[in-house]
Write a protein that holds these residues in place. Structure first.
Motif: not given
Length: 73
Positions: A20, A23-24, A27-32
């Motif tokens: 997880s 993947s985050a 994809e250059r998104r925050p791994p909240r």
């Protein structure tokens, strides 16, 4: 909760968190959500280690895993 069960759940949750996080990041998104599950895993492992007298050794983890799995099968 039994300390053996808490340890194994924490390790399993930590193992599922790694993909997880990767993947985050890819994809250059925050791994909240990943950070939340990491904190849960760390909490479970810390709970298990702190409450068991003498703690756990690395060599002991496979035995604990099969003991917990054997209890539920």
């Amino acid at each position: 909760m039994d300390t053996d069960l808490a340890l194994i759940l924490g390790l399993i949750i930590a193992a599922f968190t790694v993909p997880s996080v990767m993947s985050a990041i890819s994809e250059r998104r925050p791994p909240r959500a990943s950070v939340l599950t990491i904190l849960i895993a760390i909490g479970l492992v810390t709970y298990a280690v702190m409450l068991k007298p003498g703690g756990y050794s690395v060599e002991e983890i496979p035995d604990v895993f099969f003991r917990v799995v054997g209890r539920f099968l």
